[in-house]
Design an enzyme around this catalytic site. Sequence first.
Site, mmCIF file in Angstrom:
data_model
loop_
_atom_site.group_PDB
_atom_site.id
_atom_site.type_symbol
_atom_site.label_atom_id
_atom_site.label_comp_id
_atom_site.label_asym_id
_atom_site.label_seq_id
_atom_site.Cartn_x
_atom_site.Cartn_y
_atom_site.Cartn_z
ATOM 1 N N SER A 15 0.822 -1.222 0.000
ATOM 2 C CA SER A 15 0.000 0.000 0.000
ATOM 3 C C SER A 15 0.854 1.270 0.000
ATOM 4 C CB SER A 15 -0.896 0.015 1.242
ATOM 5 O OG SER A 15 -1.631 -1.181 1.330
ATOM 6 N N CYS A 43 -2.316 -5.847 1.986
ATOM 7 C CA CYS A 43 -3.714 -5.441 1.820
ATOM 8 C C CYS A 43 -4.370 -6.200 0.664
ATOM 9 C CB CYS A 43 -3.776 -3.932 1.586
ATOM 10 S SG CYS A 43 -5.429 -3.370 1.188
ATOM 11 N N CYS A 48 -6.624 -7.036 3.859
ATOM 12 C CA CYS A 48 -7.946 -6.388 3.780
ATOM 13 C C CYS A 48 -8.855 -6.944 2.687
ATOM 14 C CB CYS A 48 -7.793 -4.892 3.490
ATOM 15 S SG CYS A 48 -6.288 -4.124 4.060
ATOM 16 N N LYS A 51 -9.711 -10.776 2.736
ATOM 17 C CA LYS A 51 -10.480 -10.957 3.966
ATOM 18 C C LYS A 51 -11.912 -10.463 3.809
ATOM 19 C CE LYS A 51 -10.709 -7.649 6.692
ATOM 20 N NZ LYS A 51 -10.108 -6.655 7.562
ATOM 21 N N TYR A 99 -2.236 -2.632 -9.972
ATOM 22 C CA TYR A 99 -1.133 -1.935 -9.295
ATOM 23 C C TYR A 99 0.111 -1.904 -10.189
ATOM 24 C CZ TYR A 99 -3.094 -1.328 -4.596
ATOM 25 O OH TYR A 99 -3.827 -0.906 -3.507
ATOM 26 N N GLY A 178 -6.923 -12.173 20.220
ATOM 27 C CA GLY A 178 -8.077 -11.339 20.574
ATOM 28 C C GLY A 178 -8.121 -10.065 19.763
ATOM 29 N N TYR A 180 -8.162 -7.736 16.039
ATOM 30 C CA TYR A 180 -9.214 -7.691 15.025
ATOM 31 C C TYR A 180 -9.093 -8.812 13.999
ATOM 32 C CZ TYR A 180 -6.335 -5.467 11.329
ATOM 33 O OH TYR A 180 -5.404 -5.208 10.361
ATOM 34 N N GLU A 184 -12.158 -11.279 13.283
ATOM 35 C CA GLU A 184 -12.741 -11.310 11.933
ATOM 36 C C GLU A 184 -12.765 -12.725 11.370
ATOM 37 O OE1 GLU A 184 -11.632 -6.793 10.435
ATOM 38 O OE2 GLU A 184 -10.298 -8.417 9.883
ATOM 39 N N ARG A 201 -5.885 -15.109 25.571
ATOM 40 C CA ARG A 201 -5.341 -15.171 26.934
ATOM 41 C C ARG A 201 -5.763 -13.972 27.791
ATOM 42 N NH1 ARG A 201 1.048 -13.725 25.926
ATOM 43 N NH2 ARG A 201 0.609 -11.664 25.129
ATOM 44 N N GLY A 264 0.029 -11.908 16.623
ATOM 45 C CA GLY A 264 0.953 -10.788 16.477
ATOM 46 C C GLY A 264 1.534 -10.679 15.091
ATOM 47 N N ALA A 343 -12.188 0.022 11.391
ATOM 48 C CA ALA A 343 -13.320 -0.910 11.412
ATOM 49 C C ALA A 343 -12.818 -2.293 11.780
ATOM 50 C CB ALA A 343 -13.977 -0.950 10.042
ATOM 51 N N HIS A 438 -34.363 8.964 7.961
ATOM 52 C CA HIS A 438 -35.321 7.997 8.507
ATOM 53 C C HIS A 438 -35.917 7.125 7.404
ATOM 54 C CE1 HIS A 438 -38.275 6.516 11.344
ATOM 55 N NE2 HIS A 438 -39.210 6.728 10.433
ATOM 56 N N GLU A 443 -29.765 6.993 12.325
ATOM 57 C CA GLU A 443 -30.447 8.171 12.872
ATOM 58 C C GLU A 443 -30.364 8.198 14.404
ATOM 59 O OE1 GLU A 443 -34.852 8.318 12.509
ATOM 60 O OE2 GLU A 443 -34.683 6.288 11.717
HETATM 61 C C1 LIG Z 1 -5.418 -10.402 7.669
HETATM 62 C C2 LIG Z 1 -5.243 -8.917 7.586
HETATM 63 C C3 LIG Z 1 -6.351 -8.106 7.443
HETATM 64 C C4 LIG Z 1 -6.197 -6.736 7.350
HETATM 65 N N1 LIG Z 1 -7.318 -5.971 7.220
HETATM 66 C C5 LIG Z 1 -7.219 -4.624 7.119
HETATM 67 C C6 LIG Z 1 -8.366 -3.820 6.936
HETATM 68 O O1 LIG Z 1 -9.486 -4.318 6.891
HETATM 69 N N2 LIG Z 1 -8.193 -2.484 6.803
HETATM 70 C C7 LIG Z 1 -6.962 -1.901 6.856
HETATM 71 O O2 LIG Z 1 -6.870 -0.683 6.705
HETATM 72 N N3 LIG Z 1 -5.838 -2.649 7.044
HETATM 73 C C8 LIG Z 1 -5.949 -3.987 7.183
HETATM 74 N N4 LIG Z 1 -4.818 -4.756 7.336
HETATM 75 C C9 LIG Z 1 -3.506 -4.079 7.475
HETATM 76 C C10 LIG Z 1 -2.967 -3.644 6.114
HETATM 77 O O3 LIG Z 1 -2.934 -4.754 5.251
HETATM 78 C C11 LIG Z 1 -1.576 -3.065 6.280
HETATM 79 O O4 LIG Z 1 -1.633 -2.023 7.238
HETATM 80 C C12 LIG Z 1 -1.035 -2.488 4.989
HETATM 81 O O5 LIG Z 1 -0.975 -3.469 3.985
HETATM 82 C C13 LIG Z 1 0.366 -1.910 5.230
HETATM 83 O O6 LIG Z 1 0.918 -1.461 4.023
HETATM 84 P P1 LIG Z 1 2.506 -1.392 3.860
HETATM 85 O O7 LIG Z 1 2.750 -0.728 2.558
HETATM 86 O O8 LIG Z 1 3.114 -0.830 5.070
HETATM 87 O O9 LIG Z 1 2.980 -2.897 3.816
HETATM 88 P P2 LIG Z 1 2.531 -4.141 2.931
HETATM 89 O O10 LIG Z 1 1.221 -3.920 2.287
HETATM 90 O O11 LIG Z 1 2.684 -5.313 3.817
HETATM 91 O O12 LIG Z 1 3.605 -4.189 1.781
HETATM 92 C C14 LIG Z 1 4.946 -4.485 2.028
HETATM 93 C C15 LIG Z 1 5.493 -5.180 0.806
HETATM 94 O O13 LIG Z 1 6.910 -5.221 0.907
HETATM 95 C C16 LIG Z 1 7.355 -6.456 0.398
HETATM 96 N N5 LIG Z 1 8.699 -6.688 0.924
HETATM 97 C C17 LIG Z 1 9.052 -6.910 2.201
HETATM 98 N N6 LIG Z 1 10.393 -6.993 2.318
HETATM 99 C C18 LIG Z 1 10.885 -6.824 1.070
HETATM 100 C C19 LIG Z 1 12.199 -6.796 0.518
HETATM 101 N N7 LIG Z 1 13.268 -6.926 1.299
HETATM 102 N N8 LIG Z 1 12.336 -6.612 -0.809
HETATM 103 C C20 LIG Z 1 11.257 -6.477 -1.625
HETATM 104 N N9 LIG Z 1 9.996 -6.484 -1.161
HETATM 105 C C21 LIG Z 1 9.826 -6.651 0.176
HETATM 106 C C22 LIG Z 1 6.307 -7.444 0.880
HETATM 107 O O14 LIG Z 1 6.305 -8.617 0.115
HETATM 108 C C23 LIG Z 1 5.039 -6.623 0.701
HETATM 109 O O15 LIG Z 1 4.454 -6.850 -0.564
HETATM 110 C C24 LIG Z 1 -4.918 -6.145 7.415
HETATM 111 C C25 LIG Z 1 -3.791 -6.952 7.571
HETATM 112 C C26 LIG Z 1 -3.945 -8.322 7.656
HETATM 113 C C27 LIG Z 1 -2.735 -9.181 7.820
#
Ligand SMILES: Cc1cc2nc3c(=O)[nH]c(=O)nc-3n(C[C@H](O)[C@H](O)[C@H](O)COP(=O)(O)OP(=O)(O)OC[C@H]3O[C@@H](n4cnc5c(N)ncnc54)[C@H](O)[C@@H]3O)c2cc1C
Length: 457
Positions: A15, A43, A48, A51, A99, A178, A180, A184, A201, A264, A343, A438, A443
Site C-alpha cells: 500500500s 492489503c 484487507c 479478507k 497496481y 483477541g 481484530y 474477523e 489469553r 501478532g 473498522a 429515517h 439516525e
Molecule cells: C489479515 C489482515 C487483514 C487486514 N485488514 C485490514 C483492513 O481491513 N483495513 C486496513 O486498513 N488494514 C488492514 N490490514 C492491514 C494492512 O494490510 C496493512 O496495514 C497495509 O498493507 C500496510 O501497508 P505497507 O505498505 O506498510 O505494507 P505491505 O502492504 O505489507 O507491503 C509491504 C510489501 O513489501 C514487500 N517486501 C518486504 N520486504 C521486502 C524486501 N526486502 N524486498 C522487496 N519487497 C519486500 C512485501 O512482500 C510486501 O508486498 C490487514 C492486515 C492483515 C494481515
Amino acid sequence: MAKYDYDLFVIGAGSGGVRAARLAALGGAKVGIAEEHRVGGTCVVRGCIPKKFMVYASEFSQTFKSAAGYGWSLGKPTFDWGTFLTAKDIEIARLSGIYVTNLQNAGADLVHARAELKDAHTVHLPDRDATYTAGKILIATGGWPTLPENVSGIDLAITSNEAFHLKSLPRRILIVGGGYIAVEFAGIFNGLGVETTLVYRGANILRGFDNDVRAHVAGELQRRGITVVLGCEHAGLEKTRTGILSHFAEGHPVEADVVMFATGRAPNTKGLGLEAAGVKLNEKGAIKVDEFSKTNVRNIWAVGDVTDRINLTPVAIREAAAFVDTVFNDKPRAFDHEMVASAVFSQPPVGAVGLSEADARQGGRKIDIYKTAFRPMKGTFYGAEERMLMKLVVDAETQRLLGCHIVGDAAPEMIQLAAIAIKAGITKAQWDETCAVHPTAAEELVTLREPFIEPVL
Ligand SMILES: Cc1cc2nc3c(=O)[nH]c(=O)nc-3n(C[C@H](O)[C@H](O)[C@H](O)COP(=O)(O)OP(=O)(O)OC[C@H]3O[C@@H](n4cnc5c(N)ncnc54)[C@H](O)[C@@H]3O)c2cc1C
C-alpha cells in the site's frame, strides 16, 4: 551524468510503497521499486481485500436465516469453498495487475525481486546479483505474522497468510488471539459453517477498543455460535489421529482440524541491511522515524507497517503521500495520526473513531457519555435477538466530540462519515443539529439527547 541510478528507490510494493513510487514518478522523479512477493502487498494479497471477500461469503448464512422471516423459502443452501477460492484468486490477481499497470504508467521501474540495503545509497538484489544506487530510499516493507516460540508443536498452526489458501474448509477451527484479525476470521469461519472456537489469553477481545464495544462484540459472537474462551494460555499443540489437540495452561484440551494463530505481527526488517545503512529501530523493532517518516539517516525514509505507527492501509497510503510532498514536491507535511477511524469486520462489525471512554477519562478529564443499544428494525421480522450499540464520548467542559463507537450492520460505513465531523472538532450541539435520515439505524446517532448515567447498584 546523474550521480545515482535513481532519484528514489522504494523497497516493497504494498500500500505505502506503490503510492509513494507512483506519486514520485508522476512528479518526474526517476523511481525504482522492488517487490519480493506480489505487487499490492498485504492489503491486496493477504489482508484487507481477500479478507473482506471472505466476510462477504460468510455473511450469506445469516442472510439466508433472516430471509425466511420476510417470506422467502430456500432449499438448504450449500457453500463450495473451491468455487469461492477460485473467484477470490482471480480478483486478487486482477487487482495486483492494476497496481503493476499503474506503476508502469507512472514511469516507475518495477523489479520483481527482494531488495536489501548495502549502504545508505545502495540497494542490492541478491537473487539477481544486481545493484542500484539511489539519492533517496523509502523502506515500505510492511509486516509479517509471528508465531509464539514458547508453544510446543507450534509448526502445526497456521497464520492468516495460510487461512486464505486452505485446501478445504475444516469442520472445526480453533483461532488464537483477541485482536481484530482473530475476531474477523472467527466470524468468517463460523459464517461458513465451521465449528469455531476463539481462544484469547486476555480478559476480553479487541484490546484498545472501547470496553462497551468489546463486551458487546464478545456477547454477539457467542450468540452467533462461536465459542469464546478468555483468559486461556496455550501450552502446546499435538497432532492426533483425528486432528490437532490444543493444550492450555489450565483447563481441558480442545481438538480442531485447523489451529490458526493471530497473535501478532512484526515489522519486516530482518535481513534488510539496515545496520549496513545505519538505520535505527525503535524498542519494538520497528523502523524509527520522525513525523515526516524520516529515519535517522538523512536520505532514508520509511512508511507503513514497518514503522508500526497505525497499521492500516489508508494510513500507509497517507504517510506515503505526505513523504512525496515533503521530499519531492517541496511541500513539507506530516500525516496527522489523530482521529484515524477504523473498522473491525467482525459479525456484527465495528466502527470506531477517537477516544474510548476509558482513554478519555484518563487524567481526570470530565466526560459525558451518550449511548444506546437497540434491536435494529431489520431483525424484527425474524425475531433476531441481536442488538446494535452506539456510543458517543463527549468532553463535558468543551462539549467537543472525542469519540464515536458503533457495533452493528454497516458500522464501518457509518464511521467513515462520523469521522469527518469528529476530526473537524465539532461539538455535541452541532452534531445534534444534523437532521436524522429515517428510517435508518444511523439516525439513532443524532438523537442521543440525554447523557448516560451509570446506575447506582
Ligand atoms: C489479515 C489482515 C487483514 C487486514 N485488514 C485490514 C483492513 O481491513 N483495513 C486496513 O486498513 N488494514 C488492514 N490490514 C492491514 C494492512 O494490510 C496493512 O496495514 C497495509 O498493507 C500496510 O501497508 P505497507 O505498505 O506498510 O505494507 P505491505 O502492504 O505489507 O507491503 C509491504 C510489501 O513489501 C514487500 N517486501 C518486504 N520486504 C521486502 C524486501 N526486502 N524486498 C522487496 N519487497 C519486500 C512485501 O512482500 C510486501 O508486498 C490487514 C492486515 C492483515 C494481515
